[in-house]
Design an enzyme around this catalytic site. Structure first.
Site, PDB file in Angstrom:
ATOM      1  N   HIS A  41      32.385  35.346  28.007  1.00  5.26           N
ATOM      2  CA  HIS A  41      31.540  34.889  29.110  1.00  5.26           C
ATOM      3  C   HIS A  41      30.206  35.629  29.197  1.00  5.26           C
ATOM      4  CE1 HIS A  41      34.497  32.117  30.606  1.00  5.26           C
ATOM      5  NE2 HIS A  41      35.421  33.049  30.522  1.00  5.26           N
TER       6      HIS A  41
ATOM      7  N   PRO B 262      31.821  44.518  42.093  1.00  2.00           N
ATOM      8  CA  PRO B 262      30.933  44.580  43.255  1.00  2.00           C
ATOM      9  C   PRO B 262      31.082  45.829  44.099  1.00  2.00           C
ATOM     10  CG  PRO B 262      32.466  42.746  43.401  1.00  2.00           C
ATOM     11  CD  PRO B 262      32.881  43.588  42.260  1.00  2.00           C
ATOM     12  N   GLU B 263      30.597  45.751  45.256  1.00  2.88           N
ATOM     13  CA  GLU B 263      30.595  46.818  46.260  1.00  2.88           C
ATOM     14  C   GLU B 263      29.740  47.984  45.791  1.00  2.88           C
ATOM     15  OE1 GLU B 263      33.529  47.361  49.114  1.00  2.88           O
ATOM     16  OE2 GLU B 263      34.953  45.965  48.237  1.00  2.88           O
TER      17      GLU B 263
ATOM     18  N   ARG C   1      33.405  34.489  36.208  1.00  2.00           N
ATOM     19  CA  ARG C   1      33.350  33.516  37.299  1.00  2.00           C
ATOM     20  C   ARG C   1      31.944  33.011  37.560  1.00  2.00           C
ATOM     21  NH1 ARG C   1      37.118  35.656  42.172  1.00  2.00           N
ATOM     22  NH2 ARG C   1      36.673  33.619  43.051  1.00  2.00           N
TER      23      ARG C   1
END
Length: 284
Positions: A97, A2-3, A115
């Site tokens: 995933h 992120p970010e 996640r």
DNA sequence: CACCATGTTCCTTG
DNA sequence: CCAAGGAACATGGT
């Protein structure tokens, strides 16, 4: 990953890599991460579409598509905490995933997210509406920042994570920007002075653009096994290039270690259920 | 087993 | 109506 800086570095990798590629197959492996949430609808919408460009708004990636009457004009993607996107050779194993896999003919486009906090949305994500100015654009100014802080009794660190105040800052760069500006993280947002706001505006731009430059210069791969993460502690060694250990953060994740400016011990506190790192003597 | 992790949304409380 | 606080989502690393 992120970010804003990490998303921007990814954008710079994906834009030329995807340009002109045609979607020849769509496999959805985590239905929960797509909107609308039916694999058939996503496949029907994307089959035959051609990638035109990849742009960014806040922490969102925007894939512009062309060449198909029924195709949506855009896909928006958000990586959540652990999302990644990369091109992969057809014979390589899919990651555990994988959420969405696009068949591009001579390669695959993989979107994976262990996640599962990220998402893929056709057209524009509805949360776009309330997002504030891009910190590296002219729309982001001392005035816009202080206007965002006005009237709020929330701690300035917490307020910096509010995407409607300024776009793209996350938990790491919030601590980093406040440290460089010399502002204590617990200061109420509305108590940030004009002088402090001016410094903070500058340090926000500074930490974000430095991180983008670093990530871009490291030429990290984004394939599975080499996650292209460049936001933790030290960088992965670059083959054939020096030591590789790059000190990225001055306070984030440095609790108990000496401040790089004054030697005081960096502290960790919890605000809004997230860690904040700061120097008790440089930020007062 | 415990606790921590780059993000955001939703529900409750005041 | 709003602001603020907390839980929830789900998986992996230490």
């Amino acid at each position: 990953m992120p970010e804003l800086p990490e998303v921007e570095v990814l954008r710079r990798y994906l834009d030329p890599a995807l340009a002109g590629r045609v979607i020849q197959g769509v496999e959805v492996r985590k239905v929960r991460l797509i909107r609308p949430s039916t694999p058939a609808a996503l496949r029907e919408a994307l089959l035959g579409a051609r990638f035109e460009s990849v742009t960014r708004r806040a922490k969102f990636l925007i894939f512009t598509l062309a060449d198909r009457a029924k195709a949506p004009r855009f896909i928006t993607g958000h990586l959540g905490m652990t999302g990644r996107m990369y091109l992969q050779a057809n014979q390589d194993p899919l990651p555990k995933h994988a959420a969405v896999v696009l068949d591009l003919g001579e390669a695959r486009f993989v979107y994976e997210d262990p996640r599962g906090f990220g998402r893929w949305t056709l057209e524009f994500d509805p949360t776009f509406a309330g997002i504030g100015p891009e910190p590296l654009s002219e729309a982001f100014t001392v005035d816009s920042l202080l206007a965002g802080f006005r009237g709020s009794s929330l701690a300035v660190k917490v307020k910096l994570l509010d995407q409607s105040v300024v776009a793209g800052i996350g938990n790491i760069y919030a601590s980093e920007a406040l440290f460089r500006a010399g502002i204590p993280p617990r200061r109420a947002a509305k108590r940030v002075s004009a002088a402090e706001g001016t410094r903070l505006c500058a340090t926000i731009r500074e930490v974000l653009s430095e991180a983008i430059e670093l990530g871009s210069s490291m030429r990290l791969g984004f394939a599975a096994g080499n996650d292209g993460l460049f936001y933790y502690g030290s960088a992965a060694p670059i083959p054939g290039e020096a030591e590789g250990a790059v000190e990225r953060f001055r306070v984030y994740d440095r609790a108990g270690q000496p401040c790089v400016k004054c030697g005081s011990i960096i502290r960790r506190i919890v605000q809004a259920q997230r860690s904040t790192f700061y120097c008790p003597s440089c930020q007062r």
